[in-house]
Design an enzyme around this catalytic site. Structure first.
Site, PDB file in Angstrom:
ATOM      1  N   GLY A  41     -28.931  13.601  88.406  1.00 48.40           N
ATOM      2  CA  GLY A  41     -30.382  13.476  88.399  1.00 48.40           C
ATOM      3  C   GLY A  41     -30.946  12.335  89.216  1.00 48.40           C
ATOM      4  O   GLY A  41     -32.044  12.439  89.757  1.00 48.40           O
ATOM      5  N   GLU A  96     -31.178   5.392  86.642  1.00 45.41           N
ATOM      6  CA  GLU A  96     -31.322   6.705  85.998  1.00 45.41           C
ATOM      7  C   GLU A  96     -32.644   7.339  86.407  1.00 45.41           C
ATOM      8  O   GLU A  96     -33.627   6.633  86.645  1.00 45.41           O
ATOM      9  CB  GLU A  96     -31.305   6.553  84.468  1.00 45.41           C
ATOM     10  N   ASP A  97     -32.658   8.654  86.451  1.00 48.07           N
ATOM     11  CA  ASP A  97     -33.937   9.339  86.654  1.00 48.07           C
ATOM     12  C   ASP A  97     -34.750   9.321  85.363  1.00 48.07           C
ATOM     13  O   ASP A  97     -35.947   9.058  85.381  1.00 48.07           O
ATOM     14  CB  ASP A  97     -33.727  10.771  87.173  1.00 48.07           C
ATOM     15  N   ASP A 100     -33.832   9.610  77.780  1.00 42.43           N
ATOM     16  CA  ASP A 100     -34.451  10.488  76.781  1.00 42.43           C
ATOM     17  C   ASP A 100     -33.964  10.035  75.394  1.00 42.43           C
ATOM     18  O   ASP A 100     -34.500   9.085  74.817  1.00 42.43           O
ATOM     19  CB  ASP A 100     -34.029  11.918  77.138  1.00 42.43           C
ATOM     20  N   LYS A 128     -38.634   8.099  78.318  1.00 42.12           N
ATOM     21  CA  LYS A 128     -39.195   8.931  77.245  1.00 42.12           C
ATOM     22  C   LYS A 128     -38.910   8.255  75.910  1.00 42.12           C
ATOM     23  O   LYS A 128     -38.077   8.727  75.117  1.00 42.12           O
ATOM     24  CB  LYS A 128     -38.512  10.306  77.310  1.00 42.12           C
ATOM     25  N   PHE A 149     -40.999  19.052  79.154  1.00 42.16           N
ATOM     26  CA  PHE A 149     -39.791  19.136  79.965  1.00 42.16           C
ATOM     27  C   PHE A 149     -40.162  18.931  81.422  1.00 42.16           C
ATOM     28  O   PHE A 149     -41.026  19.621  81.953  1.00 42.16           O
ATOM     29  CB  PHE A 149     -39.091  20.485  79.771  1.00 42.16           C
ATOM     30  N   ASP A 156     -33.718  18.483  86.834  1.00 38.99           N
ATOM     31  CA  ASP A 156     -33.491  19.919  86.955  1.00 38.99           C
ATOM     32  C   ASP A 156     -33.783  20.665  85.668  1.00 38.99           C
ATOM     33  O   ASP A 156     -33.892  20.088  84.582  1.00 38.99           O
ATOM     34  CB  ASP A 156     -32.022  20.183  87.314  1.00 38.99           C
ATOM     35  N   ARG A 162     -34.547  20.432  91.448  1.00 40.11           N
ATOM     36  CA  ARG A 162     -34.285  19.020  91.775  1.00 40.11           C
ATOM     37  C   ARG A 162     -34.959  18.605  93.077  1.00 40.11           C
ATOM     38  O   ARG A 162     -35.285  17.449  93.278  1.00 40.11           O
ATOM     39  CB  ARG A 162     -32.779  18.763  91.916  1.00 40.11           C
TER      40      ARG A 162
END
Ligand code: PRP
Length: 172
Positions: A41, A96-97, A100, A128, A149, A156, A162
């Site tokens: 990601g 990190e993208d 979560d 998040k 989402f 993705d 992506r």
């Protein structure tokens, strides 16, 4: 694509990445960074972020997979490809993208800290926080995000989207 709604467009992302780059360059002034992008990601964010850094930088990648439902984290982490660079004594920035539940980040931090870096901080484009299941702090966060989402700019859904230049909500 009717089921996609732009949340952060490419201009907003570029602006925030430049800000993060300036902040990191100031905070790490005089030090050399080992930037560790988390595949898959974070490949786009890592590529943009390192170009916004005014620092001596080495870039490496680590690949992990987590087993989950299509849009729901489950937390079983599996190392698919470790770093090629040595870690001991170096200043690491984990990129990190999105964070979560925090399970991937916690696993990665433990894995990297076991190799005794001089320091380890985390830069995540999207944080998040509301969905955190384990305490995992992000030192440099691009945007806090709530529910929904997200796809694009590296994120993705089942391997797709992506390549989108904007970060979008995927409506299902
Ligand atoms: C995403 C993201 C993080 C992780 C965050 O990766 O890149 O690594 O999920 O989720 P968590 O905080 O709930 O652990 P994903 O497993 O979807 O794989 P990818 O990077 O290949 O898209």
């Amino acid at each position: 694509m009717a089921n996609l709604e732009v949340l952060f467009d490419r201009a907003a992302i570029a602006h925030r990445v430049a800000e993060l780059g300036r902040q990191l360059s100031a905070d790490y002034a005089g030090r050399e960074l080992l930037v560790v992008g988390v595949l898959n990601g974070a490949f786009i964010f890592t590529a943009d972020l390192v170009r916004a850094l005014d620092l001596p930088v080495t870039v490496d990648f680590i690949r992990v997979a987590s087993y989950r439902e299509a849009t729901c984290s489950s937390g079983q982490i599996c190392l698919r490809q470790d770093l090629a660079e040595p870690v001991a004594g170096r200043h690491l920035l984990l990129v990190e993208d999105i964070v979560d539940t925090g399970r991937t980040l916690t696993w990665l931090k433990n894995h990297l800290l076991a190799h005794q870096p001089a320091s380890l901080q985390v830069c995540a484009l999207l944080d998040k926080r509301e969905r955190r299941e384990v305490a995992a702090s992000v030192d440099y966060a691009g945007f806090p995000v709530a529910e929904g989402f997200l796809v694009g700019y590296g994120l993705d859904y089942c391997g797709r989207y992506r390549q989108l230049p904007d970060i979008c909500h995927l409506r299902q």
